[in-house]
Design a protein around this motif. Structure first.
Motif, PDB file in Angstrom:
ATOM      1  N   PRO A   3      13.454  13.338  -7.415  1.00 49.80           N
ATOM      2  CA  PRO A   3      13.165  12.942  -6.029  1.00 49.80           C
ATOM      3  C   PRO A   3      11.719  12.511  -5.803  1.00 49.80           C
ATOM      4  O   PRO A   3      11.429  11.809  -4.842  1.00 49.80           O
ATOM      5  N   PHE A   4      10.804  12.950  -6.706  1.00 49.70           N
ATOM      6  CA  PHE A   4       9.406  12.623  -6.505  1.00 49.70           C
ATOM      7  C   PHE A   4       8.924  11.684  -7.609  1.00 49.70           C
ATOM      8  O   PHE A   4       9.378  11.738  -8.755  1.00 49.70           O
ATOM      9  N   LEU A   5       7.986  10.819  -7.263  1.00 48.70           N
ATOM     10  CA  LEU A   5       7.355   9.929  -8.231  1.00 48.70           C
ATOM     11  C   LEU A   5       6.139  10.612  -8.831  1.00 48.70           C
ATOM     12  O   LEU A   5       5.365  11.253  -8.097  1.00 48.70           O
ATOM     13  N   LYS A   6       5.977  10.460 -10.139  1.00 44.34           N
ATOM     14  CA  LYS A   6       4.766  10.971 -10.779  1.00 44.34           C
ATOM     15  C   LYS A   6       3.713   9.869 -10.714  1.00 44.34           C
ATOM     16  O   LYS A   6       3.800   8.860 -11.396  1.00 44.34           O
ATOM     17  N   LEU A   7       2.731  10.086  -9.833  1.00 41.69           N
ATOM     18  CA  LEU A   7       1.712   9.052  -9.635  1.00 41.69           C
ATOM     19  C   LEU A   7       0.816   8.928 -10.859  1.00 41.69           C
ATOM     20  O   LEU A   7       0.481   9.927 -11.523  1.00 41.69           O
ATOM     21  N   GLU A   8       0.443   7.688 -11.154  1.00 39.32           N
ATOM     22  CA  GLU A   8      -0.444   7.438 -12.281  1.00 39.32           C
ATOM     23  C   GLU A   8      -1.841   7.992 -11.966  1.00 39.32           C
ATOM     24  O   GLU A   8      -2.197   8.226 -10.809  1.00 39.32           O
ATOM     25  N   SER A   9      -2.630   8.171 -13.012  1.00 36.22           N
ATOM     26  CA  SER A   9      -4.020   8.592 -12.808  1.00 36.22           C
ATOM     27  C   SER A   9      -4.766   7.515 -12.040  1.00 36.22           C
ATOM     28  O   SER A   9      -4.382   6.343 -12.037  1.00 36.22           O
ATOM     29  N   SER A  10      -5.835   7.919 -11.390  1.00 33.79           N
ATOM     30  CA  SER A  10      -6.592   6.965 -10.575  1.00 33.79           C
ATOM     31  C   SER A  10      -7.139   5.815 -11.417  1.00 33.79           C
ATOM     32  O   SER A  10      -7.197   4.671 -10.952  1.00 33.79           O
ATOM     33  N   GLY A  12       0.812  -1.209   0.000  1.00 33.03           N
ATOM     34  CA  GLY A  12       0.000   0.000   0.000  1.00 33.03           C
ATOM     35  C   GLY A  12       0.844   1.258   0.000  1.00 33.03           C
ATOM     36  O   GLY A  12       0.517   2.247  -0.675  1.00 33.03           O
ATOM     37  N   ILE A  13       1.937   1.264   0.747  1.00 34.23           N
ATOM     38  CA  ILE A  13       2.837   2.422   0.769  1.00 34.23           C
ATOM     39  C   ILE A  13       3.458   2.658  -0.611  1.00 34.23           C
ATOM     40  O   ILE A  13       3.550   3.789  -1.099  1.00 34.23           O
ATOM     41  N   VAL A  14       3.887   1.547  -1.270  1.00 33.56           N
ATOM     42  CA  VAL A  14       4.487   1.673  -2.616  1.00 33.56           C
ATOM     43  C   VAL A  14       3.507   2.331  -3.580  1.00 33.56           C
ATOM     44  O   VAL A  14       3.877   3.183  -4.403  1.00 33.56           O
ATOM     45  N   LEU A  15       2.233   1.969  -3.462  1.00 35.26           N
ATOM     46  CA  LEU A  15       1.245   2.475  -4.399  1.00 35.26           C
ATOM     47  C   LEU A  15       0.818   3.907  -4.115  1.00 35.26           C
ATOM     48  O   LEU A  15       0.334   4.606  -5.010  1.00 35.26           O
ATOM     49  N   SER A  16       1.009   4.354  -2.870  1.00 31.28           N
ATOM     50  CA  SER A  16       0.449   5.655  -2.496  1.00 31.28           C
ATOM     51  C   SER A  16       1.496   6.751  -2.261  1.00 31.28           C
ATOM     52  O   SER A  16       1.183   7.931  -2.361  1.00 31.28           O
ATOM     53  N   THR A  17       2.740   6.385  -1.957  1.00 34.82           N
ATOM     54  CA  THR A  17       3.717   7.406  -1.609  1.00 34.82           C
ATOM     55  C   THR A  17       4.183   8.199  -2.829  1.00 34.82           C
ATOM     56  O   THR A  17       4.362   7.651  -3.909  1.00 34.82           O
ATOM     57  N   PRO A  18       4.370   9.508  -2.655  1.00 37.12           N
ATOM     58  CA  PRO A  18       4.922  10.324  -3.757  1.00 37.12           C
ATOM     59  C   PRO A  18       6.444  10.407  -3.717  1.00 37.12           C
ATOM     60  O   PRO A  18       7.042  11.044  -4.584  1.00 37.12           O
ATOM     61  N   ARG A  67      -6.891   0.082 -12.486  1.00 32.93           N
ATOM     62  CA  ARG A  67      -6.693  -0.983 -13.469  1.00 32.93           C
ATOM     63  C   ARG A  67      -5.549  -1.897 -13.060  1.00 32.93           C
ATOM     64  O   ARG A  67      -5.673  -3.127 -13.085  1.00 32.93           O
ATOM     65  N   ASP A  68      -4.432  -1.316 -12.677  1.00 33.30           N
ATOM     66  CA  ASP A  68      -3.275  -2.117 -12.279  1.00 33.30           C
ATOM     67  C   ASP A  68      -3.557  -2.932 -11.023  1.00 33.30           C
ATOM     68  O   ASP A  68      -3.122  -4.085 -10.903  1.00 33.30           O
ATOM     69  N   ILE A  69      -4.322  -2.336 -10.084  1.00 31.50           N
ATOM     70  CA  ILE A  69      -4.680  -3.082  -8.870  1.00 31.50           C
ATOM     71  C   ILE A  69      -5.541  -4.289  -9.229  1.00 31.50           C
ATOM     72  O   ILE A  69      -5.339  -5.397  -8.713  1.00 31.50           O
ATOM     73  N   ALA A  70      -6.486  -4.081 -10.136  1.00 30.56           N
ATOM     74  CA  ALA A  70      -7.366  -5.183 -10.541  1.00 30.56           C
ATOM     75  C   ALA A  70      -6.573  -6.292 -11.242  1.00 30.56           C
ATOM     76  O   ALA A  70      -6.782  -7.487 -10.991  1.00 30.56           O
ATOM     77  N   VAL A  71      -5.642  -5.911 -12.111  1.00 29.08           N
ATOM     78  CA  VAL A  71      -4.826  -6.907 -12.810  1.00 29.08           C
ATOM     79  C   VAL A  71      -3.963  -7.684 -11.829  1.00 29.08           C
ATOM     80  O   VAL A  71      -3.862  -8.918 -11.885  1.00 29.08           O
TER      81      VAL A  71
END
Length: 769
Positions: free
Chosen positions: A671-678, A613-619, A683-687
């Motif tokens: 230094p910052f990650l560009k988060l994907e669109s929701s 969850g941290i990997v998916l949400s942290t910037p 989609r990636d979570i479902a896959v």
């Protein structure tokens, strides 16, 4: 025999270190390569002419019955002598023809490679070694046809030739493999014993179609003929060698070699007779409209190849004799005419027959060579071509009846056109008044006109002494193609009969056609209007369609984004695994057999889920790297819980090194990650969740399957006995799966070389832009 093939390959390799020497003082040494091979095979003529067959077998992959097996009988000896003998003339000719060319050494490297490949084709007695050399001829001819690589037309012609012959090679491999599997042997000489089994098999029509496609593409039979006229963009020595005596004859050789195995059936006969018959009349007609000397010779070559295919399909004793004799006849006069054309082009700068005349005054010996070849092509008495045409008519007239009349009429019409085409190429440039534009033409080097003069004279000598030619060079070859005794006996005179009358009528009518025919650009342009229904037009349309399809496929599937590749791979794997699970039926599991969850297992899983969850949400990049490391360490603990310490240590080492590497390169990354669109994230979570569910179901399915320990027992029992290793895993990787590991090592090595090259790359400022 293997040494002669290796000599050609080794000579090609020597062009790399000694190319500069070859360009200057030592170029004459190149001629010794084919000359030595020719002399070597010439010594076998007396023994082979009496029926002796030589074999040489060197094990390659014995467990799969794949060997470097070579066989020298009458047919392979005839082709070996043509390849090396005419090769000697071509090498001598090309030394002067390409004198001063910047890629002189490269040309002879390709030519040596091609010669070795052709020798391999005609000498091979194993299906797979024949195919390897077959494909090597396509590759080496690609380099030779596209030798003038600064020309768009040369590059297109080379690609077209490679595409057509390469496609044929694919079909040929399939046909040969099926043939070997049915017969139970991959030795070509042993296939004759399994002839009845092969012909009676339900796959015989498919095998015949596949092998014929391979032969037809290589020997330029309709509708695959169009690559050969385009290949005339190559230097003339290439045309004289590849497209008169060697490469295009490879397809004819294949049909001749497999005639005793696949021939003498209606399907074989009708296929070859229809394709060969249409090709020979179609191409002969086209040759009459050409203005370019090489264009005339290209279409007359296609027609001659059609004649050979037609005769093999006819399959009678007389037809097979005609095939063997005409192979030699055509090689001698066509190689001569090509070299004469090259001399004319080299000295005058043009090959347009409407602009050429009277050159006999400037190059008399070239005119003699061209005249001898043209007369042999026409079938003038006392030339070898006269005997060749007699045998063709004798084959078509055999049996009598309406069908004989039709076949003979087709042969006569073809030969009339070939007589005229031969005169257009061999006589027209030398007779008439010399145009003012050609009066300053230089006389050619002796090294240019001596080779064609020798070959032209051989056509005359063979015609005057047909008994010697037949007994020593044609008899055993005909027997090998026929698969039995042909009682071949060549003679210059058989009395006044129908065959003689037809031969003389063909010569006379062909001469009249030559005198009456006046090729000009208007006629050629009118003929070219039909190109919209030509095979080449449809081939180009298919090529354009494939190009658009491949571009669309590349833009969608191979778009350059690593995450896109991962997504497509995972989706495909999910679909495949889900389909397999659906076919296998419902999961039946004894839940009571499962052990209860422990508190530490639940805790580790919760930590793992939290880290994901941290990997998916942290910037923040560093936070994501640390969280991924936690995921890896949680998996390590799982391996420890289930008694797999070796896997745990491996996982721990990989995760630790990966984390260190990530941290080391962080200063080069934002230094910052560009988060994907929701939308993409969901989609990636479902896959990912789907993939996890499917793997869980598979694991449950496997738990309910009976365990087969035979493989593990084999490795455990034989690891030390066979490989002298006590670590079973290491032995499996190094010995039992050694080839797999070797290819993995190769892939890693290639990747390392690529990375090293990028690191060392130094671009100029203009290249960076």
């Amino acid at each position: 025999m293997l040494l002669t093939v290796i000599l050609g390959l080794f000579s090609a390799l020597l062009m790399l270190p000694f190319g500069n020497k070859i360009k200057t003082r030592w170029s004459v040494l190149l001629t010794f390569v084919p000359a030595i091979i020719f002399i070597y095979y010439l010594q076998y003529v007396p023994a082979v002419s009496t029926g002796t067959i030589y074999t040489q077998i060197l094990p390659w992959v014995p467990s799969m019955d794949i060997n470097f097996a070579f066989r020298l009988d009458g047919l392979s000896l005839l082709f070996a002598l043509l390849i090396s003998g005419i090769g000697t003339a071509i090498f001598l000719y090309a030394i002067k023809y390409l004198k001063g060319h910047p890629y002189f050494d490269r040309f002879f490297g390709y030519l040596c490679l091609f010669m070795a490949a052709m020798l391999g084709v005609v000498l091979s007695d194993n299906i797979f070694s024949l195919f390897i050399f077959w494909e090597l001829t396509s590759i080496s001819s690609f380099f030779l046809i596209g030798f003038n690589n600064d020309s768009d037309e040369s590059r297109k012609s080379a690609l077209r030739a490679l595409t057509v012959t390469g496609m044929g090679g694919f079909f040929l491999l399939a046909g040969l493999t099926l043939l070997g599997n049915i017969a139970g042997t991959y030795q070509i000489s042993d296939l004759v014993a399994a002839r009845d089994l092969i012909i009676g098999h339900k796959l015989y029509p498919l095998i015949l179609a596949l092998i014929c496609l391979g032969a037809f593409t290589k020997s330029a039979q309709f509708p695959f003929h169009f690559w050969l006229p385009g290949a005339m963009k190559a230097p003339t020595p290439v045309s004289a060698y590849l497209h008169s005596a060697t490469m295009v004859k490879a397809g004819i050789y294949l049909l001749a070699r497999f005639n005793p195995v696949l021939g003498q059936t209606e399907l074989w006969s009708y296929t070859l007779m229809i394709v060969g018959g249409f090709t020979m009349i179609f191409a002969a007609f086209h040759a009459l409209f050409r203005l370019d000397l090489k264009g005339i010779l290209a279409y007359s070559t296609i027609s001659a190849l059609g004649v050979l295919t037609f005769l093999i399909g006819l399959g009678t004793k007389e037809a097979i004799i005609a095939v063997v004799v005409f192979i030699l006849v055509h090689a001698l006069y066509k190689a001569t005419l090509f070299m004469v054309t090259g001399i004319i082009d080299h000295e005058t700068g043009t090959r347009d027959i409407s602009k050429l005349a009277g050159l006999r005054k400037i190059m008399p010996w070239v005119a003699v060579a061209g005249g001898l070849a043209a007369l042999s092509s026409a079938g003038l008495p006392l030339t070898f071509g006269f005997i060749g045409k007699d045998l063709i008519y004798a084959a078509t007239l055999e049996g009598g009846g309406t069908i004989s009349v039709i076949l003979t009429s087709l042969a006569v019409a073809t030969n009339i056109a070939l007589v005229a085409a031969g005169f257009m190429a061999g006589l027209k440039p030398f007779f008439g008044a010399l145009p003012d534009s050609l009066k300053d033409t230089h006389r050619p080097y002796a090294a240019l006109w001596i080779p064609p003069l020798i070959l032209g004279a051989l056509g005359l000598i063979a015609g005057i002494l047909p008994g010697i030619t037949g007994s020593y060079f044609s008899l055993q070859a005909a027997d090998a193609v026929f698969g039995g005794n042909t009682d071949l006996h060549l003679a210059l005179w058989h009395g006044v009969n129908t065959v003689l009358i037809l031969s003389l009528a063909t010569l006379g009518t062909g001469t009249l056609v030559y005198l009456a025919n006046k090729p000009n650009p208007k006629k050629l342009k009118a003929l070219e209007r039909l190109n919209v229904i030509s095979p080449q037009y449809f081939f180009d349309l298919i090529g354009q369609g494939l190009l658009k399809l491949s571009q669309g496929y590349t833009n969608v599937v191979h778009n350059g984004y690593l995450r896109s590749y991962h997504l497509k791979i995972i989706l495909f794997a999910e679909a495949l695994l889900a389909y397999k699970l659906w076919l296998s039926g419902p999961i039946q599991l004894d839940w009571s057999s499962l052990t209860a969850l422990s508190i530490y297992e639940v805790a580790v899983v919760l930590i793992l889920i939290g880290a994901v969850g941290i990997v998916l949400s942290t910037p923040y990049l560093l936070t994501a790297v640390v969280a991924m490391t936690v995921v890896g360490y949680c998996i390590c603990l799982m391996f420890v819980f289930y008694s797999a310490p070796d896997l745990a240590m491996t996982q721990f080492t990989i995760d630790t090194l990966t984390t260190v590497l990530f941290v080391l390169v962080l200063y080069k990354l934002p230094p910052f990650l560009k988060l994907e669109s929701s939308t993409r994230r969901y989609r990636d979570i479902a896959v990912a969740m789907s993939f996890g569910v499917i793997l869980s179901l598979i694991a449950l399915k496997v738990m309910n399957e009976p365990i087969d320990k035979s493989i593990s027992q084999f490795y455990g029992e034989n690891a030390y006995l066979l490989a002298k290793g006590k670590n079973v895993v290491n032995v499996i990787l190094v010995d039992f799966r050694g080839i797999d590991t070797m290819f993995e090592t190769v892939v890693l090595s290639i990747a390392a070389i690529g990375v090293y090259s990028l690191l060392k790359l130094r671009l100029k400022s203009s290249e960076k832009e």
